[in-house]
Design a protein around this motif. Structure first.
Motif, mmCIF file in Angstrom:
data_model
loop_
_atom_site.group_PDB
_atom_site.id
_atom_site.type_symbol
_atom_site.label_atom_id
_atom_site.label_comp_id
_atom_site.label_asym_id
_atom_site.label_seq_id
_atom_site.Cartn_x
_atom_site.Cartn_y
_atom_site.Cartn_z
ATOM 1 N N ILE A 272 52.019 7.826 -12.909
ATOM 2 C CA ILE A 272 51.510 7.420 -14.227
ATOM 3 C C ILE A 272 52.548 6.605 -15.006
ATOM 4 O O ILE A 272 52.274 6.153 -16.116
ATOM 5 N N HIS A 273 53.732 6.446 -14.443
ATOM 6 C CA HIS A 273 54.747 5.619 -15.092
ATOM 7 C C HIS A 273 55.025 4.338 -14.285
ATOM 8 O O HIS A 273 55.108 3.257 -14.833
ATOM 9 N N LEU A 342 52.410 -3.744 -13.260
ATOM 10 C CA LEU A 342 51.666 -2.476 -13.334
ATOM 11 C C LEU A 342 52.474 -1.385 -14.044
ATOM 12 O O LEU A 342 51.904 -0.537 -14.743
ATOM 13 N N ASN A 345 52.191 -2.142 -17.755
ATOM 14 C CA ASN A 345 50.848 -1.802 -18.204
ATOM 15 C C ASN A 345 50.693 -0.297 -18.414
ATOM 16 O O ASN A 345 50.074 0.150 -19.383
ATOM 17 N N LEU A 346 51.270 0.505 -17.517
ATOM 18 C CA LEU A 346 51.170 1.962 -17.652
ATOM 19 C C LEU A 346 51.992 2.485 -18.819
ATOM 20 O O LEU A 346 51.574 3.404 -19.523
ATOM 21 N N MET A 347 53.160 1.921 -19.030
ATOM 22 C CA MET A 347 54.052 2.475 -20.044
ATOM 23 C C MET A 347 53.641 2.066 -21.460
ATOM 24 O O MET A 347 53.899 2.788 -22.418
#
Lengths: 364, 364
Positions: A272-273, A342, A345-347
């Motif tokens: 998720i990071h 990516l 985008n997640l962070m």
């Protein structure tokens, strides 16, 4: 700055240097630079581009175009096949700014022609070898029929051909990147030659970070749209687009557990990071490279030290025997991401080395 | 409800049925259900659990514990190795609620003992075969020394052993899941037997969705902590934890382009929506299965139709010749995610089939 949980650090100096280098390259090649903002997705980093004289950008969604419109960008290309279901957003933006969209079928243009209310620029998306989207460059009849459809509505204005040589991301070194660049560019140049009598103003737009970073033959290319170069990442360093020292983001992660018997250290920092993007190298799967702090920034990647497994919050890092005891529970280590787009985008937020938070677009 | 861009749909009926089934199973086995909320990360879905009598939960970060504390949860297990750098959050939560944390080294307990200010429950994390985190179940001396360290501070209270049989996610069918469940459970039961004279109240806590969904031998397990079951996903259906009909989330994606010559359809829906989690099946890499709308919900997965490639916003879907023309530009298709936890985390919001938006925790 006290880091207590996974934090996406941004080395502003490296990032601005990456921007400056690409601006200089584009100038040298007399090629317009329209940077793709899907990598950083940040108003503030967009402002840094303005300082270097950049006044147009590419984005990957209409929502992202709205975000950058709000921060003052007046010439935006949505480098993604037009999503007809968002025609209201297209009309909103087309009224406000120079909006450039991409199409690759007669069908899409037919629908668009019925619903467009404001002037709009159209690129035809060309497949020059990546085989993800676009009309194959050789299919002149199909391209002509899309142009004919575009001609039926005065509001829509055919401006040229756009392609993304995404297969360069699979290249093994500079030679292969150059080869891909030459092949794809030649197809675009041939297209331009074919249609330039009809459309003397048409432009051709290329855009992948590997080619834009290392190739030098942009003489006949009108526009380049690289995105990833703003940060680079492990994948780009591996294929030869940049050096490891150019990578401008790293995920700072706390060490939470150690398993010496299997040379593994557990980080708070997972899928998720970082995202699950990975590279395969010498039979190993690698989700990120590891460095430690040196002089108030992250250092070079440590040899044979890498993220070998990710689950939701857990990152499992491999470290050899001789380095194992240099890592302690409660330490912060720095993970260089495989794919910075990516990860960013997640962070959804950057923290500069000076401790300043920089916000991003939340597309959700 | 008009869908115009990638939207994570939630079938509330299926989700509540999944909750009810797991509640019933736990009751049948006389095993406490402490659902893991890292999958849904949502206040509102947490409230549905309360309706079924659930009053404690597990989470995967201290930040997520704070979020659920705010929505009224008073007994929370952080099922992740304690991150010493977040001791302030530990102290904040330990003062407010019954906070249960996980440790797996003497070193972590030593640090914790110095900094803890409020009563706290501690589980020792056990590795019963997954080999991600935890002390190996057979290492009784190491476990005893962690317990001894815990005993040195009156504020920290040893409550039992916790494990996650994550290797069940790699199982090929129910037989293998049962085998993993029996092996890991036996190790936990042996541990309890060994320490129960010293700690008659100690509990053992297991928690993987495959075992909790299909195994029936929980006689000696005190607590189960499955998470994924709330939605399930393609991976769980493939290994036999659920049927495809039980999957409670799907990503609605617009069709933006078609390439009949290579049986590919391009969706607006990529790695920033679905995550890059994937399964390998008969030599194919699959990032999601495809269904169409049937009776105001998504239907069963279409045979031989799947996401074969993802980039940032692009999803490339494979579809066989005979179905190809059933998909049109501007249609919405439904992608059943490989791994619902990561998809939900990326989307940060659910939309029910009735069109109601449900918000989630933003851990960032």
């Amino acid at each position: 700055m006290k880091i207590t949980k996974p934090t996406l650090l941004l080395d502003k100096g490296k990032c601005r240097k990456n921007i400056e280098n690409m601006v200089d390259r584009a100038k040298e090649f007399n090629c317009k630079l329209r940077p793709h903002f899907k990598t950083h997705q940040s108003h503030e980093i967009g402002e840094w581009f303005k300082e270097f004289g950049i006044d147009s950008c590419a984005v990957s969604s209409l929502e992202m175009a709205k975000y950058f419109h709000k921060s003052g960008w007046k010439d935006i290309t949505v480098a993604f096949p037009l999503n007809l279901l968002e025609i209201d957003t297209v009309n909103y933006l087309a009224k406000e700014i120079t909006l450039n969209i991409c199409v690759e079928s007669v069908e899409t243009v037919q629908h668009l022609n019925k619903e467009i209310r404001h002037p709009l620029n159209i690129f035809i998306k060309i497949d020059a070898g990546y085989h993800r989207t676009g009309v194959q460059a050789q299919k002149l009849e199909e391209i002509q029929s899309i142009i004919n459809e575009i001609e039926k509505n005065e509001l829509v204005n055919f401006v040229g051909f756009i392609q993304h040589a995404g297969h360069s991301y699979q290249a093994k070194g500079k030679e292969e990147i150059n080869k891909i660049h030459q092949e794809t560019s030649q197809l675009m140049i041939d297209l331009k030659d074919h249609f330039k009598k009809q459309y003397p103003e048409l432009i051709i737009s290329n855009g992948d970070t590997p080619s834009c970073s290392i190739c030098s033959d942009f003489d006949h290319i009108d526009e380049m749209r690289p995105g990833n170069f703003v940060f680079y990442d492990v994948m780009q360093a591996e294929i030869g687009s940049c050096s490891y020292n150019d990578i401008a983001v790293a995920l700072a992660c706390p060490v939470v557990a150690k398993h010496k018997d299997r040379n593994e250290i557990i980080l708070y920092g997972g899928a998720i990071h970082l995202s699950k993007d990975r590279i395969e190298q010498n039979g190993r799967t690698i989700y990120g490279l590891i460095s430690k702090k040196e002089d108030e920034r992250w250092g070079s990647p440590i040899k044979n030290c890498y993220m070998k497994k990710l689950s939701q919050e857990h990152g499992t890092m491999h470290v050899d025997d001789e380095k194992f005891d240099e890592f302690n529970i409660g330490d912060i280590v720095y993970v260089l991401p495989i794919h910075s787009c990516l990860t960013a985008n997640l962070m959804s937020q950057y923290t500069t080395l000076e401790g300043v938070n920089i916000n991003m677009f939340h597309y959700r």
